[in-house]
Design an enzyme around this catalytic site. Structure first.
Site, PDB file in Angstrom:
ATOM      1  N   GLY A  46      59.359   7.455  91.053  1.00  0.00           N
ATOM      2  CA  GLY A  46      59.519   8.726  90.343  1.00  0.00           C
ATOM      3  C   GLY A  46      60.222   9.666  91.278  1.00  0.00           C
ATOM      4  O   GLY A  46      61.269   9.330  91.815  1.00  0.00           O
ATOM      5  N   GLU A  47      59.639  10.811  91.504  1.00  0.00           N
ATOM      6  CA  GLU A  47      60.219  11.807  92.408  1.00  0.00           C
ATOM      7  C   GLU A  47      59.128  12.206  93.396  1.00  0.00           C
ATOM      8  O   GLU A  47      58.122  12.803  93.013  1.00  0.00           O
ATOM      9  CB  GLU A  47      60.714  13.003  91.579  1.00  0.00           C
ATOM     10  CG  GLU A  47      61.555  13.966  92.340  1.00  0.00           C
ATOM     11  CD  GLU A  47      62.815  13.343  92.948  1.00  0.00           C
ATOM     12  OE1 GLU A  47      63.485  12.557  92.263  1.00  0.00           O
ATOM     13  OE2 GLU A  47      63.088  13.634  94.117  1.00  0.00           O
ATOM     14  N   SER A  48      59.338  11.849  94.658  1.00  0.00           N
ATOM     15  CA  SER A  48      58.252  12.022  95.627  1.00  0.00           C
ATOM     16  C   SER A  48      57.857  13.486  95.830  1.00  0.00           C
ATOM     17  O   SER A  48      56.693  13.785  96.074  1.00  0.00           O
ATOM     18  CB  SER A  48      58.633  11.389  96.967  1.00  0.00           C
ATOM     19  OG  SER A  48      59.799  11.981  97.492  1.00  0.00           O
ATOM     20  N   CYS A  77      59.053   2.848  95.858  1.00  0.00           N
ATOM     21  CA  CYS A  77      60.130   3.854  95.878  1.00  0.00           C
ATOM     22  C   CYS A  77      59.585   5.243  96.211  1.00  0.00           C
ATOM     23  O   CYS A  77      59.192   5.474  97.345  1.00  0.00           O
ATOM     24  CB  CYS A  77      60.899   3.790  94.566  1.00  0.00           C
ATOM     25  SG  CYS A  77      62.566   4.424  94.728  1.00  0.00           S
ATOM     26  N   ARG A 103      65.100   9.387 102.521  1.00  0.00           N
ATOM     27  CA  ARG A 103      65.199   9.495 101.058  1.00  0.00           C
ATOM     28  C   ARG A 103      66.648   9.375 100.608  1.00  0.00           C
ATOM     29  O   ARG A 103      67.563   9.803 101.303  1.00  0.00           O
ATOM     30  CB  ARG A 103      64.628  10.838 100.591  1.00  0.00           C
ATOM     31  CG  ARG A 103      63.130  10.946 100.777  1.00  0.00           C
ATOM     32  CD  ARG A 103      62.632  12.278 100.235  1.00  0.00           C
ATOM     33  NE  ARG A 103      62.957  12.424  98.829  1.00  0.00           N
ATOM     34  CZ  ARG A 103      62.968  13.590  98.197  1.00  0.00           C
ATOM     35  NH1 ARG A 103      62.701  14.699  98.835  1.00  0.00           N
ATOM     36  NH2 ARG A 103      63.254  13.645  96.914  1.00  0.00           N
ATOM     37  N   ILE A 137      66.730   2.283  92.742  1.00  0.00           N
ATOM     38  CA  ILE A 137      67.158   3.448  91.968  1.00  0.00           C
ATOM     39  C   ILE A 137      67.015   4.696  92.843  1.00  0.00           C
ATOM     40  O   ILE A 137      65.909   5.135  93.130  1.00  0.00           O
ATOM     41  CB  ILE A 137      66.309   3.609  90.688  1.00  0.00           C
ATOM     42  CG1 ILE A 137      66.372   2.336  89.853  1.00  0.00           C
ATOM     43  CG2 ILE A 137      66.779   4.818  89.885  1.00  0.00           C
ATOM     44  CD1 ILE A 137      65.426   2.331  88.655  1.00  0.00           C
ATOM     45  N   ARG A 138      68.153   5.220  93.270  1.00  0.00           N
ATOM     46  CA  ARG A 138      68.138   6.377  94.198  1.00  0.00           C
ATOM     47  C   ARG A 138      67.025   6.175  95.239  1.00  0.00           C
ATOM     48  O   ARG A 138      66.148   7.013  95.443  1.00  0.00           O
ATOM     49  CB  ARG A 138      67.951   7.683  93.435  1.00  0.00           C
ATOM     50  CG  ARG A 138      68.785   8.807  94.027  1.00  0.00           C
ATOM     51  CD  ARG A 138      69.088   9.881  93.011  1.00  0.00           C
ATOM     52  NE  ARG A 138      67.884  10.511  92.520  1.00  0.00           N
ATOM     53  CZ  ARG A 138      67.292  11.535  93.088  1.00  0.00           C
ATOM     54  NH1 ARG A 138      67.785  12.090  94.162  1.00  0.00           N
ATOM     55  NH2 ARG A 138      66.202  12.040  92.572  1.00  0.00           N
ATOM     56  N   HIS A 174      61.692  -1.507  92.959  1.00  0.00           N
ATOM     57  CA  HIS A 174      60.777  -1.316  91.821  1.00  0.00           C
ATOM     58  C   HIS A 174      60.328  -2.630  91.184  1.00  0.00           C
ATOM     59  O   HIS A 174      60.827  -2.987  90.106  1.00  0.00           O
ATOM     60  CB  HIS A 174      61.493  -0.516  90.729  1.00  0.00           C
ATOM     61  CG  HIS A 174      61.723   0.913  91.042  1.00  0.00           C
ATOM     62  ND1 HIS A 174      60.810   1.900  90.772  1.00  0.00           N
ATOM     63  CD2 HIS A 174      62.774   1.527  91.604  1.00  0.00           C
ATOM     64  CE1 HIS A 174      61.278   3.064  91.148  1.00  0.00           C
ATOM     65  NE2 HIS A 174      62.473   2.878  91.658  1.00  0.00           N
ATOM     66  N   GLU A 176      57.926  -3.102  89.390  1.00  0.00           N
ATOM     67  CA  GLU A 176      57.367  -2.792  88.061  1.00  0.00           C
ATOM     68  C   GLU A 176      58.441  -2.772  86.974  1.00  0.00           C
ATOM     69  O   GLU A 176      58.112  -2.713  85.791  1.00  0.00           O
ATOM     70  CB  GLU A 176      56.598  -1.461  88.102  1.00  0.00           C
ATOM     71  CG  GLU A 176      57.435  -0.188  88.198  1.00  0.00           C
ATOM     72  CD  GLU A 176      57.910   0.147  89.624  1.00  0.00           C
ATOM     73  OE1 GLU A 176      57.893  -0.745  90.494  1.00  0.00           O
ATOM     74  OE2 GLU A 176      58.315   1.297  89.843  1.00  0.00           O
TER      75      GLU A 176
HETATM   76  N1  GLN Z   1      64.819   9.596  94.974  1.00  0.00           N
HETATM   77  C1  GLN Z   1      63.408   9.652  94.724  1.00  0.00           C
HETATM   78  C2  GLN Z   1      62.682  10.425  95.816  1.00  0.00           C
HETATM   79  O1  GLN Z   1      63.265  10.757  96.780  1.00  0.00           O
HETATM   80  C3  GLN Z   1      62.823   8.267  94.595  1.00  0.00           C
HETATM   81  C4  GLN Z   1      63.455   7.558  93.427  1.00  0.00           C
HETATM   82  C5  GLN Z   1      62.601   6.519  92.785  1.00  0.00           C
HETATM   83  O2  GLN Z   1      61.353   6.495  92.890  1.00  0.00           O
HETATM   84  N2  GLN Z   1      63.243   5.667  92.015  1.00  0.00           N
HETATM   85  O3  GLN Z   1      61.542  10.693  95.692  1.00  0.00           O
END
Ligand code: GLN
Length: 193
Positions: A46-48, A77, A103, A137-138, A174, A176
């Site tokens: 997700g987004e940390s 991630c 990141r 993913i990113r 990921h 999952e």
């Molecule tokens: N870019 C997100 C972060 O820095 C991580 C991306 C992800 O969980 N797919 O938190």
């Protein structure tokens, strides 16, 4: 076995679906009391920064740290970032795993990619593993592993994308989001040990 999935933000539903499919009891964790009686916890992608801020708002930071001192935790991630001691910037972290992460190390969302990796550690759950199809993913890189932590997977050029320390597991990618449940089974063995 009962494995919780931190459900503040990110792709927790996908982890829950895999756990159910392989016959493991699971529960969404949003409050400290949801950690009671769990054998392990998964922190999703997700987004940390968002996961960290919500963990602060819901008074989860200390309970999660205490849970982690006794139990298995796996971060995928953003979850791997949240589990780390150092993300090279100020944001709420559990600071459990002795790894430094970078990141968004591969660039922006459009630079996301998939690659087959050879991951010898998965032989613990499957003696003849096929290459592991990893989805980034990113994603963060695990820049370095410190004392007590070991490398579990690297890219072909040697950069670290999975690490383990005692009962803690961090993957930049990921599992999952695939049908391959080997990493979930690998984590269950960690939680059971
Ligand atoms: N870019 C997100 C972060 O820095 C991580 C991306 C992800 O969980 N797919 O938190």
């Amino acid at each position: 076995m009962n494995i919780g999935v931190l459900a503040l933000q990110g792709d927790f539903i996908e982890h829950i679906a895999i756990l159910r499919r392989i016959g493991v009891d699971t529960r969404e964790v949003r409050l400290p009391e949801h950690l009671n009686d769990l054998d392990g916890l998964i922190i999703p992608g997700g987004e940390s920064t968002t996961i960290g801020k919500l963990a602060v708002d819901f008074n989860l930071l200390q309970p999660l740290r205490e849970f982690g001192r006794q139990h298995a935790i796996w971060g995928t991630c953003a979850g791997a970032i949240f589990l780390s001691r150092d993300a090279r910037r100020t944001q709420p972290l559990l600071e459990l795993m002795n790894i430094t992460v970078e990141r968004n190390a591969f660039g922006r969302q459009v630079d996301s990619f998939e690659i087959d990796l050879d991951i010898p550690a998965l032989r613990e759950v499957d003696p003849n593993p096929a290459p592991y199809h990893a989805i980034f993913i990113r994603a963060p890189l695990i820049e370095s592993v410190g004392e007590g932590a070991q490398v579990v997977a690297t890219l072909p050029d040697g950069r670290i994308v999975a690490a383990r320390q005692c009962k803690w597991l961090a993957t930049s990618f990921h599992p999952e989001l695939t049908d391959d449940d080997r990493f979930h089974r690998y984590f269950l063995e960690m939680a059971a040990s």
